[in-house]
Scaffold this active site. Structure first.
Site, PDB file in Angstrom:
ATOM      1  N   LYS A   1      10.672   3.629   3.360  1.00 15.49           N
ATOM      2  CA  LYS A   1      10.559   5.252   3.179  1.00 15.49           C
ATOM      3  C   LYS A   1      11.354   5.682   2.214  1.00 15.49           C
ATOM      4  O   LYS A   1      12.456   5.125   1.693  1.00 15.49           O
ATOM      5  CB  LYS A   1      10.825   6.022   4.596  1.00 15.49           C
ATOM      6  CG  LYS A   1      10.035   5.573   5.726  1.00 15.49           C
ATOM      7  CD  LYS A   1       9.125   6.540   6.188  1.00 15.49           C
ATOM      8  CE  LYS A   1       9.752   7.461   7.104  1.00 15.49           C
ATOM      9  NZ  LYS A   1       8.928   8.554   7.682  1.00 15.49           N
TER      10      LYS A   1
ATOM     11  N   CYS B   1      16.107  49.910  -3.645  1.00 17.64           N
ATOM     12  CA  CYS B   1      14.847  49.198  -3.697  1.00 17.64           C
ATOM     13  C   CYS B   1      14.416  48.825  -5.012  1.00 17.64           C
ATOM     14  O   CYS B   1      14.578  49.641  -5.921  1.00 17.64           O
ATOM     15  CB  CYS B   1      13.590  49.806  -3.201  1.00 17.64           C
ATOM     16  SG  CYS B   1      11.907  49.036  -3.420  1.00 17.64           S
TER      17      CYS B   1
ATOM     18  N   ASP C   1       1.078  10.361   3.919  1.00 14.42           N
ATOM     19  CA  ASP C   1       1.867  11.357   5.118  1.00 14.42           C
ATOM     20  C   ASP C   1       0.982  12.064   5.442  1.00 14.42           C
ATOM     21  O   ASP C   1       0.968  13.523   5.229  1.00 14.42           O
ATOM     22  CB  ASP C   1       3.105  11.897   4.171  1.00 14.42           C
ATOM     23  CG  ASP C   1       4.003  12.500   5.343  1.00 14.42           C
ATOM     24  OD1 ASP C   1       3.844  12.224   6.348  1.00 14.42           O
ATOM     25  OD2 ASP C   1       4.944  13.273   4.744  1.00 14.42           O
TER      26      ASP C   1
ATOM     27  N   CYS D   1      12.672  48.217   2.274  1.00 12.46           N
ATOM     28  CA  CYS D   1      12.370  49.672   1.680  1.00 12.46           C
ATOM     29  C   CYS D   1      11.635  50.344   2.580  1.00 12.46           C
ATOM     30  O   CYS D   1      10.547  50.055   3.008  1.00 12.46           O
ATOM     31  CB  CYS D   1      11.913  49.338   0.487  1.00 12.46           C
ATOM     32  SG  CYS D   1      11.114  50.881  -0.284  1.00 12.46           S
TER      33      CYS D   1
ATOM     34  N   TYR E   1      -7.116   2.701   5.830  1.00 17.16           N
ATOM     35  CA  TYR E   1      -6.226   1.311   5.590  1.00 17.16           C
ATOM     36  C   TYR E   1      -6.012   0.269   6.321  1.00 17.16           C
ATOM     37  O   TYR E   1      -5.276  -0.668   6.361  1.00 17.16           O
ATOM     38  CB  TYR E   1      -4.831   1.807   5.200  1.00 17.16           C
ATOM     39  CG  TYR E   1      -4.326   2.808   6.107  1.00 17.16           C
ATOM     40  CD1 TYR E   1      -4.115   2.462   7.581  1.00 17.16           C
ATOM     41  CD2 TYR E   1      -3.911   4.108   5.942  1.00 17.16           C
ATOM     42  CE1 TYR E   1      -3.516   3.246   8.426  1.00 17.16           C
ATOM     43  CE2 TYR E   1      -3.294   4.937   6.954  1.00 17.16           C
ATOM     44  CZ  TYR E   1      -3.134   4.627   8.221  1.00 17.16           C
ATOM     45  OH  TYR E   1      -2.691   5.456   9.158  1.00 17.16           O
TER      46      TYR E   1
ATOM     47  N   CYS F   1      11.000  50.852  -6.158  1.00 15.84           N
ATOM     48  CA  CYS F   1      11.116  52.048  -6.233  1.00 15.84           C
ATOM     49  C   CYS F   1      12.419  52.980  -6.145  1.00 15.84           C
ATOM     50  O   CYS F   1      12.337  54.324  -6.266  1.00 15.84           O
ATOM     51  CB  CYS F   1      10.066  52.643  -4.983  1.00 15.84           C
ATOM     52  SG  CYS F   1      10.658  52.616  -3.469  1.00 15.84           S
TER      53      CYS F   1
ATOM     54  N   GLU G   1       1.076  -1.291  -0.178  1.00 18.56           N
ATOM     55  CA  GLU G   1       0.072  -0.109  -0.167  1.00 18.56           C
ATOM     56  C   GLU G   1       0.947   1.191  -0.052  1.00 18.56           C
ATOM     57  O   GLU G   1       1.989   1.034   0.274  1.00 18.56           O
ATOM     58  CB  GLU G   1      -0.763   0.114   1.158  1.00 18.56           C
ATOM     59  CG  GLU G   1      -1.854  -1.140   1.548  1.00 18.56           C
ATOM     60  CD  GLU G   1      -2.542  -1.017   2.897  1.00 18.56           C
ATOM     61  OE1 GLU G   1      -2.251   0.065   3.799  1.00 18.56           O
ATOM     62  OE2 GLU G   1      -3.158  -2.165   3.336  1.00 18.56           O
TER      63      GLU G   1
ATOM     64  N   CYS H   1       5.934  52.940  -2.341  1.00 18.92           N
ATOM     65  CA  CYS H   1       6.462  51.975  -3.085  1.00 18.92           C
ATOM     66  C   CYS H   1       5.474  51.104  -3.671  1.00 18.92           C
ATOM     67  O   CYS H   1       4.591  50.380  -2.756  1.00 18.92           O
ATOM     68  CB  CYS H   1       7.477  51.104  -2.081  1.00 18.92           C
ATOM     69  SG  CYS H   1       8.217  49.650  -2.784  1.00 18.92           S
TER      70      CYS H   1
ATOM     71  N   LYS I   1       2.142   4.644   1.604  1.00 17.41           N
ATOM     72  CA  LYS I   1       1.910   5.259   2.783  1.00 17.41           C
ATOM     73  C   LYS I   1       1.713   6.777   2.848  1.00 17.41           C
ATOM     74  O   LYS I   1       2.535   7.383   2.234  1.00 17.41           O
ATOM     75  CB  LYS I   1       3.670   5.025   3.712  1.00 17.41           C
ATOM     76  CG  LYS I   1       3.854   5.380   5.126  1.00 17.41           C
ATOM     77  CD  LYS I   1       5.081   4.868   5.800  1.00 17.41           C
ATOM     78  CE  LYS I   1       5.124   5.194   7.259  1.00 17.41           C
ATOM     79  NZ  LYS I   1       4.561   6.673   7.539  1.00 17.41           N
TER      80      LYS I   1
HETATM   81  S1  IVH Z   1      -0.940   0.649   8.783  1.00 15.67           S
HETATM   82  C1  IVH Z   1      -0.423  -1.344  13.024  1.00 15.67           C
HETATM   83  N1  IVH Z   1      -0.919   1.779   6.556  1.00 15.67           N
HETATM   84  O1  IVH Z   1       2.271   5.531   8.925  1.00 15.67           O
HETATM   85  C2  IVH Z   1      -0.258  -0.611  11.745  1.00 15.67           C
HETATM   86  N2  IVH Z   1      -0.272   2.977   8.209  1.00 15.67           N
HETATM   87  O2  IVH Z   1       4.593   5.099  10.758  1.00 15.67           O
HETATM   88  C3  IVH Z   1      -1.155   0.498  11.499  1.00 15.67           C
HETATM   89  N3  IVH Z   1       0.290   5.175   7.532  1.00 15.67           N
HETATM   90  O3  IVH Z   1       0.836   5.657  12.165  1.00 15.67           O
HETATM   91  C4  IVH Z   1      -0.587   1.476  10.395  1.00 15.67           C
HETATM   92  N4  IVH Z   1      -0.298   5.110   5.464  1.00 15.67           N
HETATM   93  O4  IVH Z   1      -0.330   6.961  10.456  1.00 15.67           O
HETATM   94  C5  IVH Z   1      -0.653   1.738   7.759  1.00 15.67           C
HETATM   95  N5  IVH Z   1      -1.185   2.383   4.353  1.00 15.67           N
HETATM   96  C6  IVH Z   1      -0.911   2.709   5.447  1.00 15.67           C
HETATM   97  C7  IVH Z   1      -0.362   3.964   5.899  1.00 15.67           C
HETATM   98  C8  IVH Z   1      -0.042   3.974   7.398  1.00 15.67           C
HETATM   99  C9  IVH Z   1       0.124   5.861   6.263  1.00 15.67           C
HETATM  100  C10 IVH Z   1       0.802   5.913   8.593  1.00 15.67           C
HETATM  101  C11 IVH Z   1      -0.004   5.589   9.936  1.00 15.67           C
HETATM  102  C12 IVH Z   1       0.900   5.148  10.936  1.00 15.67           C
HETATM  103  C13 IVH Z   1       2.270   5.565  10.294  1.00 15.67           C
HETATM  104  C14 IVH Z   1       3.482   4.689  11.158  1.00 15.67           C
END
Ligand code: IVH
Length: 688
Positions: free
Chosen positions: A315, A422, A120, A440, A228, A425, A116, A446, A118
């Site tokens: 990451k 500036c 942010d 300025c 998720y 002006c 999946e 200005c 991740k």
């Molecule tokens: S699963 C027990 N799936 O990443 C596991 N987390 O660094 C539960 N996050 O606290 C998390 N995308 O806020 C999971 N596809 C994803 C995610 C995800 C982002 C975040 C989540 C978690 C943090 C961990």
């Protein structure tokens, strides 16, 4: 075969469910968001229809029905802290693809892995009971979080209620709340105009937004969410993937990017694909999450204290690119600050093309020792706004100390590096001692400062004059119609309507906006004046002490410093503002135009009855008998200090003001819920 009764009954029962849902949402939009979506008449008609139907189907009675309670404005309260049913763990992570390969290889043979994105943002835990969203908790410390349900309800893709008969009684869905890139950029642009601190990245912006006490503002900012992880007892499905697909059927926003992989190669191909493709997504991602698909296998692998052993995150490294620094230009802001800007050969970075980056100030440029013609590193670490972090071959193998070509050495003195005049002006720039910025000083002459001040004056949180945008202000400035904020109130219909692109209709709108601004309260007028460093909150605090422009203009720096949040620099700026005769003339014209230059009578009487806000957001129960004041007096004192007196003890009670002989029931309940008892003396100390 359906009998005749059920042919009539079923659609009517469905109608009850639909009406409850619609009215509940309408209530929320009306009371909490202050954004009504139904006319009063439609609302009433629907409510009556629901009442009629409910009377015909008493077996469908539900105490939560909108017919059984009044619309509430819960959104104005603080957040309740709630313990998570299952702790919110984090994920083990790695930046190394080799480590990820190792992790996959060490899993038992034949294990399926779900890959999946991740996301942010910040994690959220949604609790559903009988199909209804009942809690929305932030991660908090992992054990307990804040219930931000009113803010979460502003996210269109999160259902408040799910009408299905195949739902478990209760379940929890976890996911990530995000502010899409587009919204993030718009929000920061707005904050820049308001001279408010910028959010470094969408994650900070989402987290700041979710903690706001004003769901209407949250709704305006436009959060989104991806789910998720589903948890609970007796849930359908034997695999993580199946559960997510079920959640999708129930109406949740589940990413389409989820894939079940069967080998290391498949996992690595997924990572490689999304490493570039994620740049086209509307939201920020910072990696890939790998999860063992089979739930029984997850259980076998188990957990460490902080993370599940059945999942890991890869990451992505911070994105970095080398590009040519073509030129440094200088931008003049509304307060006259001159900011160097790097003009770059366009380069792709985390999904956006970067061609400009701020260089902040002279010291920043010097510390990087960069100049046009250099190849520089542009970075979006953790997806933040692009920044220049260095140059290719820093300090090449050249002798150091004096002989190294510095800005001065190569370009012939400071003046040739940072402008002395500036760029807009031509006024000589000044560098205020103790500040890194060149400025300025030609505030009144200005162009970007003039236009910037007008833009600030009309902005939403200031005078909120619709129709006067950046372009219109620029046009009016060019045509000689606007030179300062007071000119706004001299604008005539025919002057505006005579401009190309602006017909009579928009002219009327602009004039209506200008007229309405005459009712904007004194605190916002003060903010709108654009006195340096006097932001929205500071202006409010000043306006409560100096309740009119007449008192404020005679305040000394020392007196001003006595106000909370006002330091010597702000005080000095205010004093200087009123020493400038041009400002006094403008203020006089604004007064003549009819702006609010003082608190209204109503504001003053509110202020008088409200002594402080030390008890803001607190619900307080009074119990027992007291020595110093009567119960009524204590009630008035609680309200005068911003608190709320409530009758019965609940988990929402902040504390109990406990006198002698407190009621035994209340005492028992307070003990059971762990609610603090405060003595009369402690209370008086608190509010003194
Ligand atoms: S699963 C027990 N799936 O990443 C596991 N987390 O660094 C539960 N996050 O606290 C998390 N995308 O806020 C999971 N596809 C994803 C995610 C995800 C982002 C975040 C989540 C978690 C943090 C961990």
């Amino acid at each position: 075969m359906m009998d005749l009764f059920s042919q009539i009954e079923e659609p009517e029962r469905d109608e009850i469910r639909a009406l409850r849902k619609e009215l509940e949402e309408a209530n929320y939009k009306y009371y909490v968001l202050n954004m009504p979506t139904l006319s009063d008449r439609d609302f009433d008609e629907k409510m009556h229809r629901l009442q009629d139907l409910e009377a015909r189907y008493p077996d469908m009675f539900d105490p939560k029905s909108p017919t059984q309670h009044v619309g509430s404005d819960l959104g104005k309260k603080g957040f309740e802290q709630v313990r998570h049913k299952y702790p919110m763990l984090s994920l083990a992570n790695s930046y190394s693809r080799e480590e990820i390969e190792d992790w996959v290889r060490k899993l038992p043979a034949g294990v399926e892995i779900v890959c999946e994105l991740k996301y942010d943002g910040l994690s959220i835990s949604l609790w559903y009971e009988n199909g209804q969203l009942v809690r929305a908790l932030t991660r908090g410390d992992g054990q307990q979080g804040d219930d931000v349900i009113d803010n979460i309800k502003t996210i269109p893709s999160i259902p408040w209620r799910i009408d299905r008969n195949d739902l478990p009684d209760s379940f929890e869905l976890r996911g990530e709340v995000l502010l899409p890139w587009e919204r993030f950029e718009a929000l920061n642009k707005e904050r820049e105009e308001q001279e408010e601190p910028l959010f470094a990245n969408p994650r900070n912006a989402a987290s700041g937004t979710l903690k706001l006490q004003d769901p209407k503002e949250v709704a305006r900012r436009g959060l989104t969410a991806y789910l998720y992880y589903m948890l609970g007892e007796n849930l359908p499905g034997k695999t993580h993937y199946e559960r997510l697909q079920t959640a999708k059927e129930w109406g949740f926003n589940i990413s389409d990017a989820i894939k079940v992989c069967h080998s290391v190669d498949e996992v690595m191909a997924y990572i490689a694909y999304w490493d570039t493709e994620r740049k086209n997504l509307p939201v920020a991602t910072d990696g890939i999450v790998l999860k063992v698909n089979n739930l029984a296998q997850q259980e076998e692998l188990g957990y460490t204290a902080k993370t599940p052993r059945w999942a890991i995150a890869y990451k992505f490294p911070a994105e970095k690119q080398l590009t040519l620094l073509k030129e440094i230009t200088y931008q003049v802001g509304r307060t006259g600050v001159v900011t160097p800007v790097a003009n770059l050969k366009p380069v792709q970075l985390s999904g956006t093309i970067v061609q400009r980056a701020t260089l902040h100030n002279e010291d920043f440029v010097r510390s990087l020792d960069i100049r046009p013609g250099d190849r520089v590193w542009v970075e979006k670490g953790g997806e933040i706004i692009p920044k220049i972090t260095g140059k290719e071959n820093p300090s090449p193998a050249l002798p150091t100390g004096g002989e190294c070509p510095s800005h001065e050495g190569r370009l012939g003195g400071v003046s040739s590096f940072f402008p002395t005049l500036c760029p807009e002006c031509g006024t000589p720039l000044v560098r205020i001692p103790g500040e890194a910025a060149w400025r300025c000083p030609n505030e009144a002459g200005c162009p970007p400062q003039i236009k910037g001040k007008i833009e600030h004056f009309v902005s939403r949180k200031a005078m909120n004059i619709d129709g006067l945008g950046e372009e219109t202000i620029d046009l009016f400035y060019q045509k000689g119609l606007l030179h300062n904020i007071a000119d706004i109130y001299d604008l005539k219909l025919e002057d505006i309507a005579a401009q190309e692109r602006l017909g009579e209709k928009s002219a009327q709108n602009i004039l209506a906006g200008i007229e309405a601004s005459k009712q904007v309260p004194w605190a916002r007028v003060l903010f709108a004046l654009g006195i340096r460093m006097v932001g929205e909150t500071t202006a409010k605090k000043i306006a409560r002490v100096y309740t009119s422009i007449d008192t404020l203009q005679w305040a000394t720096a020392e007196q001003l410093c006595a106000i909370e949040d006002v330091g010597p620099q702000i005080a000095e700026n205010i004093v200087k503002y009123f020493e400038d005769i041009r400002n006094l003339e403008i203020l006089e014209r604004l007064r003549q135009a009819g702006l609010q230059m003082a608190l209204s009578d109503e504001e003053i009487s509110n202020l008088k009855s409200q002594i402080s806000n030390v008890l803001q957001g607190q619900s307080i129960v009074i119990s027992g008998t007291f020595a110093h004041h009567s119960r009524d007096e204590y009630k008035a004192l609680i309200e005068a200090h911003g608190g709320k007196n409530v009758g019965s003890v609940s988990k929402k009670t902040s504390f109990i003001l406990a006198g002698e002989n407190m009621g035994p029931e209340k005492l028992k309940k307070a003990e059971a819920l762990g609610i603090k008892l405060m003595t009369e003396d402690e209370f008086l100390e608190l509010i003194s």
